[in-house]
Write a protein that holds these residues in place. Structure first.
Motif, PDB file in Angstrom:
ATOM      1  N   PRO A  13     -11.245  -8.710  -2.563  1.00  0.00           N
ATOM      2  CA  PRO A  13     -11.156  -7.597  -4.058  1.00  0.00           C
ATOM      3  C   PRO A  13      -9.141  -8.017  -4.563  1.00  0.00           C
ATOM      4  CG  PRO A  13     -12.848  -6.181  -3.004  1.00  0.00           C
ATOM      5  CD  PRO A  13     -11.218  -7.659  -1.479  1.00  0.00           C
ATOM      6  N   PRO A  14      -9.316  -7.808  -5.725  1.00  0.00           N
ATOM      7  CA  PRO A  14      -8.190  -7.635  -6.390  1.00  0.00           C
ATOM      8  C   PRO A  14      -6.993  -5.983  -6.793  1.00  0.00           C
ATOM      9  CG  PRO A  14     -10.242  -7.586  -7.987  1.00  0.00           C
ATOM     10  CD  PRO A  14     -10.625  -7.871  -7.528  1.00  0.00           C
ATOM     11  N   ALA A  15      -7.412  -5.214  -5.485  1.00  0.00           N
ATOM     12  CA  ALA A  15      -6.918  -4.027  -5.457  1.00  0.00           C
ATOM     13  C   ALA A  15      -5.208  -4.772  -5.480  1.00  0.00           C
ATOM     14  CB  ALA A  15      -7.023  -3.632  -4.076  1.00  0.00           C
ATOM     15  N   ALA A  16      -4.423  -3.123  -5.236  1.00  0.00           N
ATOM     16  CA  ALA A  16      -3.416  -3.341  -5.294  1.00  0.00           C
ATOM     17  C   ALA A  16      -2.786  -3.537  -3.758  1.00  0.00           C
ATOM     18  CB  ALA A  16      -2.216  -1.741  -5.706  1.00  0.00           C
ATOM     19  N   ALA A  17      -3.529  -2.888  -2.598  1.00  0.00           N
ATOM     20  CA  ALA A  17      -3.169  -3.455  -1.596  1.00  0.00           C
ATOM     21  C   ALA A  17      -4.791  -3.106  -0.944  1.00  0.00           C
ATOM     22  CB  ALA A  17      -2.033  -2.870  -0.602  1.00  0.00           C
ATOM     23  N   VAL A  18      -4.508  -4.321   0.076  1.00  0.00           N
ATOM     24  CA  VAL A  18      -6.097  -4.292   0.959  1.00  0.00           C
ATOM     25  C   VAL A  18      -5.702  -3.848   2.160  1.00  0.00           C
ATOM     26  CG1 VAL A  18      -8.061  -5.697   1.742  1.00  0.00           C
ATOM     27  CG2 VAL A  18      -7.421  -5.877  -0.445  1.00  0.00           C
ATOM     28  N   LEU A  19      -6.125  -3.154   2.955  1.00  0.00           N
ATOM     29  CA  LEU A  19      -6.027  -3.187   4.394  1.00  0.00           C
ATOM     30  C   LEU A  19      -7.138  -3.419   5.509  1.00  0.00           C
ATOM     31  CD1 LEU A  19      -3.263   0.759   4.281  1.00  0.00           C
ATOM     32  CD2 LEU A  19      -2.642  -2.339   4.094  1.00  0.00           C
ATOM     33  N   ALA A  38       0.502  -1.626   0.350  1.00  0.00           N
ATOM     34  CA  ALA A  38      -0.221   0.105   0.006  1.00  0.00           C
ATOM     35  C   ALA A  38       0.864   1.180   0.347  1.00  0.00           C
ATOM     36  CB  ALA A  38      -0.886  -0.421   0.901  1.00  0.00           C
ATOM     37  N   ALA A  39       1.333   0.910   0.838  1.00  0.00           N
ATOM     38  CA  ALA A  39       2.773   1.921   1.484  1.00  0.00           C
ATOM     39  C   ALA A  39       3.652   2.866  -0.986  1.00  0.00           C
ATOM     40  CB  ALA A  39       3.786   2.013   2.242  1.00  0.00           C
ATOM     41  N   GLU A  40       3.822   1.520  -0.925  1.00  0.00           N
ATOM     42  CA  GLU A  40       4.267   1.473  -2.221  1.00  0.00           C
ATOM     43  C   GLU A  40       3.850   2.692  -3.106  1.00  0.00           C
ATOM     44  OE1 GLU A  40       7.442   1.644  -3.107  1.00  0.00           O
ATOM     45  OE2 GLU A  40       8.770   0.471  -1.646  1.00  0.00           O
ATOM     46  N   ARG A  41       2.859   1.712  -3.108  1.00  0.00           N
ATOM     47  CA  ARG A  41       1.733   1.962  -4.139  1.00  0.00           C
ATOM     48  C   ARG A  41       1.771   3.835  -4.374  1.00  0.00           C
ATOM     49  NH1 ARG A  41       0.663   3.800  -8.003  1.00  0.00           N
ATOM     50  NH2 ARG A  41      -1.696   3.130  -9.383  1.00  0.00           N
ATOM     51  N   LEU A  42       1.424   4.535  -2.796  1.00  0.00           N
ATOM     52  CA  LEU A  42       0.955   5.914  -3.195  1.00  0.00           C
ATOM     53  C   LEU A  42       1.836   5.811  -3.071  1.00  0.00           C
ATOM     54  CD1 LEU A  42      -1.477   7.379  -1.364  1.00  0.00           C
ATOM     55  CD2 LEU A  42      -0.321   7.283   0.429  1.00  0.00           C
ATOM     56  N   PHE A  59      -6.730   0.119  -6.725  1.00  0.00           N
ATOM     57  CA  PHE A  59      -7.266   0.702  -5.050  1.00  0.00           C
ATOM     58  C   PHE A  59      -6.134   0.359  -4.326  1.00  0.00           C
ATOM     59  CE2 PHE A  59     -11.434   1.112  -7.467  1.00  0.00           C
ATOM     60  CZ  PHE A  59     -11.948   0.810  -6.900  1.00  0.00           C
ATOM     61  N   ILE A  60      -6.278   1.409  -4.083  1.00  0.00           N
ATOM     62  CA  ILE A  60      -5.977   0.515  -1.949  1.00  0.00           C
ATOM     63  C   ILE A  60      -7.328   1.104  -1.185  1.00  0.00           C
ATOM     64  CG2 ILE A  60      -4.521   1.623  -0.274  1.00  0.00           C
ATOM     65  CD1 ILE A  60      -2.479   3.034  -2.404  1.00  0.00           C
ATOM     66  N   ILE A  61      -7.234  -0.484  -0.818  1.00  0.00           N
ATOM     67  CA  ILE A  61      -8.792  -0.605   0.048  1.00  0.00           C
ATOM     68  C   ILE A  61      -7.638  -0.378   1.787  1.00  0.00           C
ATOM     69  CG2 ILE A  61      -9.685  -1.903   1.145  1.00  0.00           C
ATOM     70  CD1 ILE A  61     -10.279  -3.093  -1.910  1.00  0.00           C
ATOM     71  N   CYS A  62      -8.582   0.731   2.192  1.00  0.00           N
ATOM     72  CA  CYS A  62      -8.523   1.155   4.335  1.00  0.00           C
ATOM     73  C   CYS A  62      -9.953   1.207   4.291  1.00  0.00           C
ATOM     74  CB  CYS A  62      -8.366   2.527   4.317  1.00  0.00           C
ATOM     75  SG  CYS A  62      -6.294   2.382   3.568  1.00  0.00           S
ATOM     76  N   ASP A  63     -10.216  -0.654   4.936  1.00  0.00           N
ATOM     77  CA  ASP A  63     -11.287  -0.920   5.585  1.00  0.00           C
ATOM     78  C   ASP A  63     -11.087  -1.965   7.335  1.00  0.00           C
ATOM     79  OD1 ASP A  63     -14.181  -1.270   5.807  1.00  0.00           O
ATOM     80  OD2 ASP A  63     -14.068  -1.991   3.941  1.00  0.00           O
TER      81      ASP A  63
END
Length: 570
Positions: A179-185, A71-75, A166-170
């Motif tokens: 979901p096939p997101a870049a990251a699922v947090l 997630a951090a890398e994608r952002l 997507f980066i998901i923060c949930d």
């Protein structure tokens, strides 16, 4: 009125007694206070120090969360490539505070971003098709979701085909497939080893920014300016105030009381809250007003207020939101009245173990509140449904110990959509299925709910003699906050009260009287909504009370008073 059960904390073992005695000596506190600490799992001096003085340095390493590195890398990649970033949040308090925190922080260092809040009525909860289309039309290639997205497999899949990551923060329970997101947090992912599972959506977004700061060599302390937003999410989302949440809430309240951001300061003023803010007056004073924007109009108004930095503008926004809250209260009051009338005047509804009510013209924005109000009167799992886009849309609320989400899940074949957690959930179903759903849901509840779960209970921490209540006792007690789920305000029981003078009946609904016990000082006790006890008490019937201690500040004179939870007549 349903008579409440008073549930006492189980008696201590001899080992717990010794620990409490040892704590009382090492901390130089009364045995009663030491007992309260042991009940909360505080067993030695070091744990006591951390409990009374939470330390922000004890926050967990954000990289312990699954996918945090990704997630951090994608952002960072998005920022370095000057991609358009869309911050996407839910329309409730957690979602709007999340967006204000994430967008507000990132906007200071990166201009190429915007935020998006779905319309509660047109788009519904979570990532919407309209949101994905809007992001595509406006050239966004990265969406960061906050407080939603973990179950949006179909939308994220389609977005990916359109070139949107997507980066998901949930923080909600994931489904069977991520979901096939870049990251699922999401700390509730089964494969996530993050030590604390109860963060809000705003808390997960905060952890991503914490990781981002570490990666970019930014001082993470710059994030602490946003803890006033985070504590509003923690309080309003009714998550446990334990572990990491307790540290964040402790520092968030400090920030809220010392230097709140302009928008929140305006909201505090318009709410009429006086004195120090705590979790309770955030929940009842600030939370409903922020929520009202999305319930009555559009939650973007709440984000606009929370991001506002100009006092005059913030006051205008706050006044507008306050009007929405007044409107929300009127809807809430009239629909609750109708719902209770339906239950009282129908034999099946009255005798059922659950409540499922439908009326096509009820305002969708307040049905969750109405469900809670019905539970106050009829203590049982409750679902309130209204018509929305040709479907029945509803909010469910439960009683302690009963998993309403699980019961709804067993009716999945009758539903089009559902989501939520143990005590609260949302659902959508065809209008033709309402009656079948009502019967099935009631069958499931009837087969599982225990008789005592249908009776409201009050957890009593301990028996307390009034003579033990002193200013020093209260001062230490207060430092055990912030109070909330997982660390509730202590409730005491005192028996065989002696009435001093004559009780007052206020507005035919509330009771106020002075009491003492043996040779104790005289204390004022106030019971809101307890006017029905007045005839017995005024006629001298003996009674016990359970209550929380609070400080009353009247004309600059501070006194301790007993905030009654219940009265037991003998």
């Amino acid at each position: 009125m349903i008579e409440k059960r008073w549930i006492h904390f189980p008696p201590f073992t001899s080992e717990q007694e010794q620990i409490a005695q040892s704590l009382a000596e090492s901390l130089k506190v009364s045995p009663s206070l030491a007992t309260l600490l042991v009940q909360r799992g505080i067993l030695d001096f070091d744990q006591s120090r951390d409990f009374f003085r939470p330390d922000i340095k004890h926050l967990h390493d954000p990289f312990l969360m699954a996918d945090m590195e990704k997630a951090a890398e994608r952002l960072i990649k998005a920022i370095e490539s000057n991609e358009k970033i869309l911050v996407y949040g839910d329309y409730d308090v957690d979602g709007t505070t999340s967006v204000a925190l994430f967008y507000g922080f990132l906007k200071r260092i990166y201009p190429n971003l915007d935020y998006y809040i779905p319309d509660r009525y047109e788009e519904g909860y979570g990532v919407s098709w309209q949101g994905v289309e809007w992001a595509e039309a406006n050239g966004y290639t990265l969406i960061v979701t906050l407080d939603c997205g973990v179950k949006s497999v179909d939308k994220v899949t389609v977005a990916l085909e359109k070139g949107i990551d997507f980066i998901i923060c949930d923080h909600h329970r994931p489904g069977d497939e991520l979901p096939p997101a870049a990251a699922v947090l999401d700390p509730k992912r089964e494969d996530c080893l993050y030590p604390y599972k109860e963060l809000t959506g705003c808390g997960v977004g905060f952890k991503l920014l914490q990781a981002f700061c570490i990666k970019q060599g930014l001082d993470p302390e710059t994030l602490y300016d946003y803890l006033d937003l985070l504590v509003v999410s923690i309080a309003s989302d009714i998550v446990p105030i334990t572990g990491e949440n307790r540290i964040l809430a402790f520092y968030g309240l400090q920030r809220l009381n010392a230097k709140p951001r302009t928008g929140i300061k305006a909201l505090i003023q318009i709410s009429g809250i006086s004195g120090a803010l705590d979790i309770t007056n955030v929940v009842f004073g600030l939370g409903p007003r922020i929520n009202a924007a999305g319930r009555i109009k559009h939650a973007k108004e709440a984000v606009r207020l929370l991001l506002s930095e100009i006092e005059e503008e913030a006051m205008e926004f706050a006044e507008e939101i306050n009007k929405h809250n007044s409107e929300r209260r009127n809807f809430d009051s009239s629909i609750t009245e109708q719902a209770l009338f339906m239950i009282e005047n129908d034999e099946w509804f009255s005798n059922a173990k659950s409540t499922v009510l439908y009326k096509e013209d009820w305002h969708k924005g307040v049905i969750g509140i109405v469900a809670s109000r019905c539970i106050e009167k009829y203590h049982r799992p409750t679902i309130i449904l209204t018509q929305s886009h040709g479907k029945a849309a509803g909010s469910a609320r439960s009683v302690p110990g009963f998993d309403v989400y699980e019961a709804i899940e067993e009716c999945a074949d009758l539903l089009e959509q559902y989501g939520g957690h143990t005590f609260a959930a949302g659902l959508t179903l065809p209008l033709d299925n309402v009656e079948a759903f009502r019967m099935r849901f009631n069958e499931i509840v009837s087969s599982r709910i225990q008789p005592d779960q249908l009776v409201p209970m009050i957890n009593v921490d301990m028996l307390l003699e009034l003579e033990n209540i002193t200013p020093k006792f209260y001062n230490i007690l207060r430092q055990m906050g912030p109070f909330g789920p997982g660390n509730m305000t202590p409730v005491f029981e005192s028996r065989n009260m002696t009435l001093v003078g004559r009780p007052f009946l206020m507005k035919e609904k509330h009771i106020k009287f002075d009491v003492k016990q043996n040779n104790s000082a005289v204390f004022t006790a106030v019971g809101f909504g307890m006017g029905h006890f007045y005839p017995d008490i005024v006629n001298g019937r003996p009674f016990s009370i359970c209550y929380c201690l609070e400080e009353n500040n009247f004309r600059d004179k501070k006194t301790l008073q007993l905030s009654l939870k219940d009265i037991k007549l003998h």
